[in-house]
Design a protein around this motif. Structure first.
Motif, short mmCIF file in Angstrom:
data_model
loop_
_atom_site.label_atom_id
_atom_site.label_comp_id
_atom_site.label_asym_id
_atom_site.label_seq_id
_atom_site.Cartn_x
_atom_site.Cartn_y
_atom_site.Cartn_z
N VAL A 529 0.81 -1.22 0.00
CA VAL A 529 0.00 0.00 0.00
C VAL A 529 0.84 1.26 0.00
O VAL A 529 0.29 2.36 -0.10
N GLU A 530 2.16 1.14 0.12
CA GLU A 530 3.01 2.33 0.17
C GLU A 530 4.11 2.22 -0.87
O GLU A 530 4.70 1.16 -1.06
N SER A 531 4.39 3.32 -1.56
CA SER A 531 5.45 3.35 -2.55
C SER A 531 5.91 4.79 -2.70
O SER A 531 5.46 5.70 -1.98
N ARG A 534 2.81 7.09 -3.69
CA ARG A 534 1.66 7.36 -2.83
C ARG A 534 2.04 7.04 -1.39
O ARG A 534 2.93 6.23 -1.12
N GLY A 539 -2.77 4.36 -0.23
CA GLY A 539 -2.73 2.98 -0.68
C GLY A 539 -3.77 2.11 0.01
O GLY A 539 -4.37 1.22 -0.62
N GLN A 542 -7.07 2.78 -1.65
CA GLN A 542 -7.14 2.11 -2.95
C GLN A 542 -7.35 0.61 -2.79
O GLN A 542 -8.09 -0.01 -3.56
N ASP A 577 5.78 0.45 -9.54
CA ASP A 577 5.05 0.92 -8.37
C ASP A 577 5.39 0.10 -7.13
O ASP A 577 4.63 0.10 -6.17
#
Length: 716
Positions: A529-531, A534, A539, A542, A577
């Motif tokens: 969920v993290e990159s 974002r 995340g 989403q 991503d």
């Protein structure tokens, strides 16, 4: 340029022209003019040259004066670099042009050693033996190019540079061998055969038997196979055009003391006319395979860091100039670069294999089949070149048909992170076996991380699911919260206290108990969920929307399959991503229906075993399992009798009907029963022996307030 006298007998000659570059006499290489350079290093393979007598002499360069007889003056050197020439030597003048037939004159230079002078004279005066002339870069005069040794040597250097760069691009043995073949055919040779040892040893490994060479790859020009007849056993007919020939590899065992072993021991490339080379080549090619007549051959051993790892055979057709002595140096360079590259590639492959094995052993090979819950998982490393990391997941069966779900993330994705992850995972499994509350498990993991080092930090979510009560207890240590997908398609982010990461020390962890209706709870690491594109909360949102959209595809009454759900979740990651490891654990909470559970409390008195038999018989009759009545009554009586003998509080009896019949007896005594063989004179000690013989599985688990002894029987 001013002339510098070197002695009273002679002076150094002037430069050949005002723009002629100053060269040190005796140097074999000349920096070519920019106009003569090829377009790219890859296309700079030296042109094939013909015999010297066939080469036409180009017109003199513009702006340079030619001396009588067609010779050019050598560039002037400082006085201190060249001693005075002897009398009668022509004032230090040397002939550097070609004769009327195109053959170079013998260059005799002042200041040259006898060996250099002799070598130069041999090049200019002696005719080279057959099979040694017309090497790399001697393929006929190209308009606009200057003839001579310097030009040929420059061509060789450019070719070797381009070839080694192409070889260096490979990261595994097959790519390196392919680079060697593509770089040498057709520029250096018309065909090539590359043999490598089988198996390829790694590092300091020692061979356990004789050296065996396997044909790894062959390349050739297509015109070599033209005109072949059926049954032709020549080498041209047997050098394949594609790697498909590797499906049936050819092996060659190197006989100790044989001709091939001697050539490989010498390390240096040799011509096929060299002593012992013909026999070595015949041994390498195998029985029934010969080099076609007229083809020139160079056999080059491939030597790695510690040993010979193979051999390469370069071949030229009769219509091309033969290999010359300097081509042996080119073959040696190519063989050395290829062998060292293969050696390093094998070491890299071993390291990648170790990393894969380490990660595979750190993570569970298969997830357990827990009662009332279905599990699925995914793991993705940060990159193919970094195959290990600090992310992990686990599912641990607990007493009372419960299951512990764990997902953690150690800082970093290196071998060190993987080692720390393995220690924390082992600690979590041990603590789960003690049936500690989730917050206590995280507290002990925090202490373990501090013992491993001051900078060992990790995040972790520890959850315990009870399929009978349909409740889940969750404790969090700095990890993203789980997401619960309900049956109707609503995705909910569970509200759990965030907590501090493991390894900080001096913090308390808090656990919350939540309803766990039929659905799916996803435990994941922040890499999902993290990159860089974002933050973590964007995340998570989403992810929640993606789960809700997936659930709507299957309708409100049917949850999406777990495996397809995991794949769909990972599809939300776009190209580029992901810059961290990802661990994903999905649990489908099916639970156990209340009608499939029978639960009682028994007072610890002598009448408890009889009451337990009656209650179990009634439950089996209600479920239609009368066939198991005799076995269940016998085993329940033995286990309850042992429990009431030492218990001071009521004993619990629970029957669970799932795919098996599970019977659990709990008491407040922490000591676990031990299976032993009773002697003939003993009055007791046979209860667990009967349980071990009749039940399909059984065990005893210590709880925080006692223990549970359970056994399972297959359904009829």
């Amino acid at each position: 340029m001013t002339e510098h006298p070197t002695s009273h007998e002679g002076r150094q000659p002037r430069a050949a022209g005002p723009t002629a570059p100053a060269e040190r006499r005796g140097a074999r290489l000349r920096t070519p003019d920019p106009a003569e350079e090829p377009e790219s290093p890859e296309q700079s393979g030296p042109p094939e040259r013909g015999r010297a007598k066939d080469a036409s002499v180009p017109p003199p360069a513009k702006g340079r004066r030619r001396r009588k007889g067609g010779s050019r003056r050598a560039a002037a050197l400082p006085a201190q670099d060249s001693p005075a020439p002897a009398k009668g030597s022509g004032g230090g003048r040397r002939r550097s042009g070609r004769s009327g037939q195109g053959a170079p004159d013998a260059p005799v230079e002042h200041g040259a050693t006898p060996a250099q002078a002799g070598a130069g004279a041999a090049r200019g005066s002696r005719e080279e033996p057959p099979g040694r002339g017309g090497g790399l870069g001697d393929g006929g005069q190209v308009p606009g190019q200057l003839p001579g040794t310097a030009r040929r040597d420059g061509d060789r250097l450019r070719f070797v540079g381009a070839a080694t760069r192409r070889i260096a691009r490979g990261i595994d043995p097959d790519e390196i061998v392919m680079g060697l073949c593509r770089a040498t055919v057709p520029t250096f040779s018309d065909a090539i055969l590359v043999y490598l040892s089988d198996p390829l040893l790694v590092g300091d490994e020692r061979p356990t038997g004789p050296l065996v060479l396997r044909l790894r790859r062959t390349d050739r020009l297509r015109h070599l196979g033209e005109g072949e007849e059926e049954g032709d056993q020549s080498l041209a007919a047997q050098i394949p055009l594609s790697p498909e020939a590797l499906l049936s590899p050819e092996l060659c065992e190197v006989r100790p003391g044989g001709a091939l072993a001697e050539v490989l021991r010498g390390v240096r490339p040799v011509f096929s006319e060299a002593p012992g080379a013909q026999a070595a080549l015949a041994e390498l090619l195998g029985e029934g395979r010969t080099v076609p007549g007229g083809m020139r051959t160079v056999l080059a051993p491939l030597r790695g860091r510690r040993r010979v790892i193979g051999a390469a055979v370069f071949l030229r057709s009769p219509d091309r100039p033969a290999f010359e002595q300097d081509d042996l140096l080119v073959a040696a360079q190519l063989a050395t670069h290829s062998a060292l590259g293969i050696d390093k590639a094998v070491l890299y492959g071993r390291e990648a294999y170790i990393a894969d094995e380490l990660q595979r052993t750190m993570l569970p090979e298969t997830l357990p089949k827990a009662t009332g819950v279905r599990l699925a998982s995914r793991y993705l490393p940060a990159a193919e070149t970094a195959r290990v990391g600090g992310d992990w997941y686990d599912a641990i069966p607990l007493p009372g048909s419960r299951v512990a779900l764990v997902v953690g993330d150690v800082m970093g994705h290196s071998m060190t992170s993987a080692a720390i992850m393995g220690q924390l995972r082992t600690t979590a499994q041990t603590l789960a076996g003690l049936d500690l509350p989730p917050q206590e498990v995280l507290h002990h993991l925090d202490e373990q991380a501090q013992r491993l080092g001051s900078d060992r930090m990790a995040t972790c979510v520890y959850a315990v699911y009870d399929p009978v009560s349909h409740r889940i207890t969750v404790a969090n240590a700095g990890h993203p919260p789980p997401v619960l997908l309900h049956l109707g398609g609503r995705a909910e982010v569970l509200r759990v206290p965030p907590g501090a990461p493991i390894g900080v020390g001096g913090v308390d962890f808090e656990a919350v108990e939540l309803d766990a209706p039929a659905g799916a709870t996803l435990l994941y690491t922040d890499g999902l969920v993290e990159s860089r594109l974002r933050d973590v909360w964007t995340g998570i949102e989403q992810l929640r929307e993606r789960l809700a959209a997936t659930a709507r595809l299957t309708g409100p009454d049917h949850p999406p399959p777990l495996e397809a759900l995991c794949d769909d979740v990972l599809d939300m990651l776009g190209p580029g991503d992901r810059d961290d490891d990802i661990a994903l654990l999905a649990a489908r909470f099916d639970g156990i229906a209340p009608s499939d559970v029978a639960y009682w409390f028994l007072d610890p008195d002598p009448a408890a075993p009889g009451r337990a038999r009656r209650l179990a018989r009634a439950a089996l009759a209600r479920w239609g399992l009368e066939e198991l009545t005799d076995s269940v009554e016998l085993l329940v009586s033995e286990v309850v009798t042992n429990a009431v003998r030492y218990a001071s509080r009521p004993v619990t009896l629970r029957l669970l009907r799932t795919d098996v019949l599970r019977v659990e007896v709990g008491d407040d005594v922490p000591q676990l029963p031990r299976l032993r063989q009773a002697r003939a004179t003993d009055e007791g000690g046979r209860g667990l022996y009967l349980v071990n013989k009749v039940a399909r599985r059984w065990d005893a688990t210590r709880l925080s307030n006692g223990k549970v002894v359970w056994f399972e029987l297959p359904m009829p």
